[in-house]
Structure formats: C-alpha cells, structure tokens
Design a protein around this motif. Sequence first.
Motif, PDB file in Angstrom:
ATOM      1  N   LYS A 167       0.854  -1.193   0.000  1.00 16.42           N
ATOM      2  CA  LYS A 167       0.000   0.000   0.000  1.00 16.42           C
ATOM      3  C   LYS A 167       0.887   1.238   0.000  1.00 16.42           C
ATOM      4  O   LYS A 167       1.814   1.333   0.804  1.00 16.42           O
ATOM      5  N   VAL A 168       0.578   2.162  -0.904  1.00 15.80           N
ATOM      6  CA  VAL A 168       1.398   3.363  -1.037  1.00 15.80           C
ATOM      7  C   VAL A 168       0.549   4.597  -1.290  1.00 15.80           C
ATOM      8  O   VAL A 168      -0.600   4.498  -1.720  1.00 15.80           O
ATOM      9  N   SER A 201      -8.790 -10.402  -1.553  1.00 14.37           N
ATOM     10  CA  SER A 201      -9.321 -10.191  -0.208  1.00 14.37           C
ATOM     11  C   SER A 201     -10.497 -11.129   0.027  1.00 14.37           C
ATOM     12  O   SER A 201     -10.628 -11.734   1.098  1.00 14.37           O
ATOM     13  N   SER A 202     -11.337 -11.287  -1.002  1.00 13.49           N
ATOM     14  CA  SER A 202     -12.508 -12.161  -0.869  1.00 13.49           C
ATOM     15  C   SER A 202     -12.116 -13.634  -0.718  1.00 13.49           C
ATOM     16  O   SER A 202     -12.885 -14.427  -0.194  1.00 13.49           O
ATOM     17  N   THR A 203     -10.895 -13.987  -1.158  1.00 11.01           N
ATOM     18  CA  THR A 203     -10.435 -15.374  -1.014  1.00 11.01           C
ATOM     19  C   THR A 203      -9.677 -15.584   0.293  1.00 11.01           C
ATOM     20  O   THR A 203      -9.306 -16.710   0.619  1.00 11.01           O
ATOM     21  N   GLY A 204      -9.419 -14.474   1.012  1.00  9.23           N
ATOM     22  CA  GLY A 204      -8.655 -14.570   2.252  1.00  9.23           C
ATOM     23  C   GLY A 204      -7.151 -14.609   2.047  1.00  9.23           C
ATOM     24  O   GLY A 204      -6.400 -14.750   3.011  1.00  9.23           O
ATOM     25  N   MET A 205      -6.691 -14.476   0.805  1.00  8.53           N
ATOM     26  CA  MET A 205      -5.259 -14.573   0.510  1.00  8.53           C
ATOM     27  C   MET A 205      -4.513 -13.248   0.694  1.00  8.53           C
ATOM     28  O   MET A 205      -3.314 -13.247   0.916  1.00  8.53           O
ATOM     29  N   LEU A 206      -5.219 -12.126   0.599  1.00  9.00           N
ATOM     30  CA  LEU A 206      -4.569 -10.818   0.571  1.00  9.00           C
ATOM     31  C   LEU A 206      -4.035 -10.399   1.932  1.00  9.00           C
ATOM     32  O   LEU A 206      -4.747 -10.422   2.925  1.00  9.00           O
ATOM     33  N   LYS A 207      -2.764 -10.001   1.943  1.00  9.05           N
ATOM     34  CA  LYS A 207      -2.111  -9.423   3.116  1.00  9.05           C
ATOM     35  C   LYS A 207      -1.532  -8.089   2.656  1.00  9.05           C
ATOM     36  O   LYS A 207      -0.997  -7.993   1.555  1.00  9.05           O
ATOM     37  N   THR A 208      -1.640  -7.063   3.482  1.00  8.95           N
ATOM     38  CA  THR A 208      -1.136  -5.751   3.080  1.00  8.95           C
ATOM     39  C   THR A 208       0.016  -5.315   3.977  1.00  8.95           C
ATOM     40  O   THR A 208       0.076  -5.679   5.156  1.00  8.95           O
ATOM     41  N   VAL A 209       0.930  -4.565   3.374  1.00  7.96           N
ATOM     42  CA  VAL A 209       2.039  -3.972   4.109  1.00  7.96           C
ATOM     43  C   VAL A 209       2.134  -2.503   3.711  1.00  7.96           C
ATOM     44  O   VAL A 209       1.665  -2.104   2.638  1.00  7.96           O
ATOM     45  N   ASP A 210       2.756  -1.724   4.569  1.00  7.59           N
ATOM     46  CA  ASP A 210       2.946  -0.300   4.310  1.00  7.59           C
ATOM     47  C   ASP A 210       4.137  -0.126   3.378  1.00  7.59           C
ATOM     48  O   ASP A 210       5.287  -0.143   3.813  1.00  7.59           O
ATOM     49  N   GLY A 211       3.853   0.031   2.098  1.00  3.28           N
ATOM     50  CA  GLY A 211       4.904   0.175   1.104  1.00  3.28           C
ATOM     51  C   GLY A 211       5.652   1.493   1.178  1.00  3.28           C
ATOM     52  O   GLY A 211       6.668   1.667   0.517  1.00  3.28           O
ATOM     53  N   MET A 212       5.164   2.436   1.988  1.00  8.70           N
ATOM     54  CA  MET A 212       5.839   3.729   2.137  1.00  8.70           C
ATOM     55  C   MET A 212       6.933   3.670   3.198  1.00  8.70           C
ATOM     56  O   MET A 212       7.730   4.586   3.312  1.00  8.70           O
ATOM     57  N   ALA A 213       6.961   2.594   3.962  1.00  6.36           N
ATOM     58  CA  ALA A 213       7.973   2.452   5.011  1.00  6.36           C
ATOM     59  C   ALA A 213       9.345   2.220   4.374  1.00  6.36           C
ATOM     60  O   ALA A 213       9.468   1.936   3.180  1.00  6.36           O
ATOM     61  N   ASP A 214      10.376   2.317   5.180  1.00  7.28           N
ATOM     62  CA  ASP A 214      11.738   2.025   4.751  1.00  7.28           C
ATOM     63  C   ASP A 214      11.806   0.596   4.205  1.00  7.28           C
ATOM     64  O   ASP A 214      11.087  -0.290   4.674  1.00  7.28           O
ATOM     65  N   VAL A 215      12.679   0.370   3.222  1.00  4.64           N
ATOM     66  CA  VAL A 215      12.807  -0.949   2.583  1.00  4.64           C
ATOM     67  C   VAL A 215      12.968  -2.050   3.624  1.00  4.64           C
ATOM     68  O   VAL A 215      12.321  -3.101   3.546  1.00  4.64           O
TER      69      VAL A 215
END
Length: 192
Positions: A114-115, A166-180
């Motif tokens: 996510k960005v 998301s509807s399959t339960g597979m989606l995980k999100t991370v903060d793509g704006m954070a440091d590498v």
Amino acid sequence: MRLIFLGPPGAGKGTQAKLLTEKHGIPQLSTGDMLRAAVAAETDVGKRAKAVMDAGQLVSDAIVNEIVSDRIDSADCLNGFILDGYPRTVPQAQALDEMLAGKGLRLDAVIELKVDEEALVRRMENRVAETIAAGGNVRSDDNPEAFKRRLTEYREKTAPLSEYYSSTGMLKTVDGMADVKVVTEQIGRILA
C-alpha cells in the motif's frame, strides 16, 4: 513459497521480490521476461506470441496464461516463485487459480504494498533528477505524465485484484511507504 506482489508502479515490488529471491532461492517471474524468453526459445506459444506482437497487437490472456503455466513447470520453480506483473486482471487471477489447482499447487500469499500515489510521483521525480545528476539514462516512461498514466491504468485494471484476493482470504497488506528494511520485515512476518 508461491507469491504474488500487488501494488502500483514504483511501490517497491521489484525490490522486495529480489530480496526474497536471494533469501529463498526462488525465481521472480516477470511477465515481460517470460514473454521474451518464450519468443527467443521459439516455443509453440512463443511463436504465437511473436506473431501477435509483430502485428502490433497485445498478447491475449490465453497466450500469457499459457506462457506462465509453462514457466511454472520449470525446474527452478519447484520450490516456488514470485509472480511480478501477473495476474494483471481478475480474469487472469481466476485463470491462475485454475492453472495452479490443475498442477496440485496453490498460492501461499498475495502481498499488497500500500502506497501514497502522490508520494510515488515525487519519488519518481527525485529518482529521475538523481539519475540525470549522475549522468545516467532516464527511462522513457520515467516522467510525471507517463507515470500518472501508469498509476491510472493500475487503478482501473489491476487494483480490483485487491478485492478479488481479499474475498479469497489470501490478501495481506504492508505499508509500502515504510523504509525498505521495515517492508522486508513486515513481509517476513506474513510469510513466517
């Protein structure tokens, strides 16, 4: 480990895929690379793809799906892979699900970076300025207008994959704006 990374251009998918490739010894499968390799190898599907591309047309989902399927069957994918740039649409995601099921495989995770899109445009502008200052060559699509078009295309065509996974339960999100390093740690926790 079979993964998909989602996120707009510039979100850091390639950087994170490279780190996971090095750590786990699994290949990063780029749609463009797979297409070029199939054409160069003159496989049946590669010849069909070349004919379409030579005619100036876009390669169909059916051809792309077949190229991905063939590539997943390669020996270096035995322990997994990271899909980069595929699937791009919900129909491709559904085809991938069927393809993997037919091979007795399944995805382990779909990770979305996510960005903030405005921040991405600023990042791209800084990268261009740094490249020019260092005397390097700037990619033709590395300009604000082209980049904004790529972001719009992503939102319209690829972003619906978030809802699908998301509807399959597979989606995980991370903060793509954070440091590498922080993004890498977040992904590591998801995969643990």
